[in-house]
Write an enzyme that holds these catalytic residues in place. Structure first.
Site, short mmCIF file in Angstrom:
data_model
loop_
_atom_site.label_atom_id
_atom_site.label_comp_id
_atom_site.label_asym_id
_atom_site.label_seq_id
_atom_site.Cartn_x
_atom_site.Cartn_y
_atom_site.Cartn_z
N ASN A 89 8.84 7.13 66.07
CA ASN A 89 8.35 6.99 67.45
C ASN A 89 9.54 6.63 68.35
O ASN A 89 9.97 5.48 68.35
CB ASN A 89 7.28 5.90 67.50
CG ASN A 89 6.81 5.62 68.94
OD1 ASN A 89 7.02 6.44 69.82
ND2 ASN A 89 6.19 4.47 69.15
N LYS A 108 9.58 6.38 71.43
CA LYS A 108 9.14 5.73 72.69
C LYS A 108 9.80 6.44 73.87
O LYS A 108 9.99 7.66 73.80
CB LYS A 108 9.47 4.24 72.66
CG LYS A 108 9.08 3.56 71.35
CD LYS A 108 9.10 2.08 71.47
CE LYS A 108 8.97 1.46 70.09
NZ LYS A 108 8.36 0.18 70.11
N HIS A 145 -1.40 2.99 70.55
CA HIS A 145 -0.22 2.14 70.35
C HIS A 145 -0.34 0.89 71.23
O HIS A 145 -0.84 0.96 72.36
CB HIS A 145 1.05 2.93 70.71
CG HIS A 145 2.30 2.26 70.26
ND1 HIS A 145 2.85 1.21 70.94
CD2 HIS A 145 3.10 2.48 69.18
CE1 HIS A 145 3.94 0.80 70.29
NE2 HIS A 145 4.12 1.55 69.23
N GLU A 199 1.72 -0.64 72.98
CA GLU A 199 2.36 -0.54 74.30
C GLU A 199 1.45 0.18 75.29
O GLU A 199 1.45 -0.13 76.48
CB GLU A 199 3.73 0.16 74.16
CG GLU A 199 4.74 -0.77 73.50
CD GLU A 199 5.87 -0.07 72.77
OE1 GLU A 199 6.08 1.14 72.96
OE2 GLU A 199 6.57 -0.76 71.99
N GLU A 248 0.01 -1.97 62.74
CA GLU A 248 1.16 -2.40 63.51
C GLU A 248 0.89 -3.77 64.15
O GLU A 248 0.37 -3.84 65.28
CB GLU A 248 1.45 -1.39 64.63
CG GLU A 248 1.87 -0.03 64.14
CD GLU A 248 2.94 0.57 65.03
OE1 GLU A 248 4.00 0.92 64.50
OE2 GLU A 248 2.73 0.66 66.24
N GLY A 269 9.25 -4.03 67.70
CA GLY A 269 10.46 -4.12 68.52
C GLY A 269 11.08 -5.51 68.57
O GLY A 269 11.93 -5.78 69.42
N SER A 299 9.20 -3.21 63.21
CA SER A 299 10.56 -3.60 62.81
C SER A 299 10.93 -3.13 61.40
O SER A 299 11.56 -3.86 60.64
CB SER A 299 10.74 -5.12 62.95
OG SER A 299 10.65 -5.49 64.31
C1 PEP Z 1 6.54 1.29 67.13
O1 PEP Z 1 7.00 1.65 68.20
O2 PEP Z 1 5.44 1.68 66.78
C2 PEP Z 1 7.33 0.39 66.30
C3 PEP Z 1 6.86 0.05 65.14
O3 PEP Z 1 8.52 -0.04 66.81
P1 PEP Z 1 9.67 -0.85 66.03
O4 PEP Z 1 9.94 -0.13 64.74
O5 PEP Z 1 10.84 -0.81 66.95
O6 PEP Z 1 9.16 -2.22 65.79
#
Ligand code: PEP
Length: 234
Positions: A8, A10, A87, A89, A154, A160, A197
């Site tokens: 992803n 983003k 998601h 976000e 998640e 992040g 992460s």
């Molecule tokens: C995500 O954007 O779904 C995500 C898991 O980001 P990150 O790996 O940066 O934590």
């Protein structure tokens, strides 16, 4: 069994040149039982014909007067068969709620595309985590076919932040998600991914120790070498 590695990006990178360079590096990754799905921002989706494409979002109608929105059917016509939905976000910055998410899943099912549905608690201190995750899943999937569904667990605190969830806790959440899905449809067994992460040091814990069917990778998917290491470690 297939292992999924979903990238992803983003809202990155900011130029076409950088996107082309990233896509080129990702074209050769993955094998038959290791599916690498790349989710670039919409403007960069047509820049490579040699990756498995996913999208980060879509609208819930086929076409019409919805300025600024992108239809699943448009994505499908580009060769994209996977869409990330729900998601954190999008829930957070765009107030996406269960009823909107459910509509998106329904139209994706109609289009025979696969939904990658993100769920997860906000904080480590959520004392109602079972209720939180159960509600997030049931409210959007009850009565819906699970044939084309992938779940991404998640935990928001891990996205992040570098503060990844332990494999032990993630395993418990995976088991909970499995139970909730089983109550919805006993005949389907959707893949369950971990996201938050993920990097090349911790990825195998989620697959080997916690039993996930793959990972959703945000930040680390923007670093060619690190992303390749992640794919190679799976
Ligand atoms: C995500 O954007 O779904 C995500 C898991 O980001 P990150 O790996 O940066 O934590």
């Amino acid at each position: 069994m297939t292992t999924f590695i979903v990238a992803n990006w983003k809202m990155n990178p900011s130029t076409k040149e950088e996107a082309v360079s990233l896509l080129l590096a990702m074209e050769k990754l993955g094998k038959e039982n290791k599916k690498v799905i790349i989710c670039p921002p919409f403007p960069f989706m047509s820049l490579s014909k040699n990756v498995i494409l996913g999208a980060q979002n879509c609208f819930f109608e086929k076409e019409g007067p919805f300025t600024g929105e992108v239809s699943p059917y448009m994505l499908k016509s580009l060769g994209c068969n996977y869409v990330i939905v729900g998601h954190s976000e999008r829930r957070n910055f765009f107030q996406e709620d269960s009823s909107l998410i459910r509509k998106k899943i329904e139209v994706l099912n109609d289009a025979k595309m696969t939904t990658i549905l993100c769920v997860g608690e906000k904080s480590r201190e959520d004392s109602d985590v079972v209720e939180t995750i159960t509600r997030q899943i049931e409210s959007v999937l009850d009565g819906v076919s699970l044939q084309n569904i992938i779940i991404a667990y998640e935990p928001v605190f891990a996205i992040g932040t570098g503060d990844s969830c332990s494999a032990e806790i993630a395993k418990e959440r995976r088991e909970l998600i499995k139970e909730v899905l089983f109550e919805i449809d006993k005949n389907e067994n959707p893949a369950i991914l971990y996201g938050g992460s993920v990097d090349s040091n911790n990825v195998s814990e989620y697959i080997d120790k916690a039993g996930f069917d793959g990972v959703l990778v945000g930040g680390a998917s923007l670093n060619k070498d690190e992303f390749k290491k992640i794919v190679d470690s799976v």
